[in-house]
Design a protein around this motif. Structure first.
Motif, PDB file in Angstrom:
ATOM      1  N   VAL A  77       0.529  -0.970  -0.124  1.00 60.56           N
ATOM      2  CA  VAL A  77      -0.508  -0.221  -0.156  1.00 60.56           C
ATOM      3  C   VAL A  77       0.396   1.213  -0.058  1.00 60.56           C
ATOM      4  N   SER A  78       1.869   1.232   1.381  1.00 56.60           N
ATOM      5  CA  SER A  78       3.141   2.452   1.094  1.00 56.60           C
ATOM      6  C   SER A  78       3.246   2.829  -0.330  1.00 56.60           C
ATOM      7  N   LEU A  86       0.031   9.620  -4.370  1.00 57.57           N
ATOM      8  CA  LEU A  86      -1.353   9.692  -3.600  1.00 57.57           C
ATOM      9  C   LEU A  86      -0.858   9.768  -2.337  1.00 57.57           C
ATOM     10  N   ASN A  87      -1.783  10.351  -1.630  1.00 55.08           N
ATOM     11  CA  ASN A  87      -1.913  10.758  -0.446  1.00 55.08           C
ATOM     12  C   ASN A  87      -2.811   9.753   0.955  1.00 55.08           C
ATOM     13  N   ASN A  88      -3.576   9.026   0.441  1.00 63.03           N
ATOM     14  CA  ASN A  88      -3.879   7.744   1.241  1.00 63.03           C
ATOM     15  C   ASN A  88      -4.985   6.562   0.359  1.00 63.03           C
ATOM     16  N   ARG A  89      -5.496   5.745   0.681  1.00 57.09           N
ATOM     17  CA  ARG A  89      -5.815   5.078  -0.055  1.00 57.09           C
ATOM     18  C   ARG A  89      -7.002   4.879  -0.364  1.00 57.09           C
ATOM     19  N   VAL A  90      -7.992   6.181   0.449  1.00 54.57           N
ATOM     20  CA  VAL A  90      -8.995   6.223  -0.478  1.00 54.57           C
ATOM     21  C   VAL A  90      -9.001   6.742  -1.789  1.00 54.57           C
ATOM     22  N   GLN A  91      -7.650   8.085  -2.271  1.00 52.23           N
ATOM     23  CA  GLN A  91      -7.806   8.213  -3.232  1.00 52.23           C
ATOM     24  C   GLN A  91      -6.599   7.029  -4.417  1.00 52.23           C
TER      25      GLN A  91
END
Length: 103
Positions: A77-78, A86-91
């Motif tokens: 994920v990282s 991207l900044n977060n998993r939602v993105q």
């Protein structure tokens, strides 16, 4: 076998949904193409993790589904976040949604 005259659908529900989505959002095509292009930078495993994020899975669920430890899932994920800028998993989930990839 049912006929159209008897009320059978001409198109499958999946095709109808995609057609409605396309007509309802004229920018969907270009957005889909851009999202798919961004996802081509991923390895096969990274793509699997991205698709799992797109389904809203947690790191533990990703690990269980893909046969990896939770720390390994977190590492993937990282790397996805970094690789896709991207900044977060939602993105990531939104990008996967925009790409409209087959499961």
């Amino acid at each position: 076998m049912r006929t159209v005259a008897a009320g059978a659908a001409i198109l499958s529900p999946a095709v109808i949904r995609r057609l409605i989505d396309h007509v309802a959002d004229p920018l969907a095509g270009p957005r889909r193409a851009r999202a798919r292009e961004r996802l081509t930078a991923l390895t096969g495993r990274e793509r699997e993790v991205a698709l799992a994020l797109g389904r809203g899975l947690s790191n533990a669920e990703i690990g269980a589904e893909l046969g990896m430890s939770v720390p390994t899932a977190k590492g993937h994920v990282s790397r996805l976040l970094s690789k896709l800028d991207l900044n977060n998993r939602v993105q990531v989930a939104l990008l996967v949604h925009d790409a409209d990839l087959p499961d």
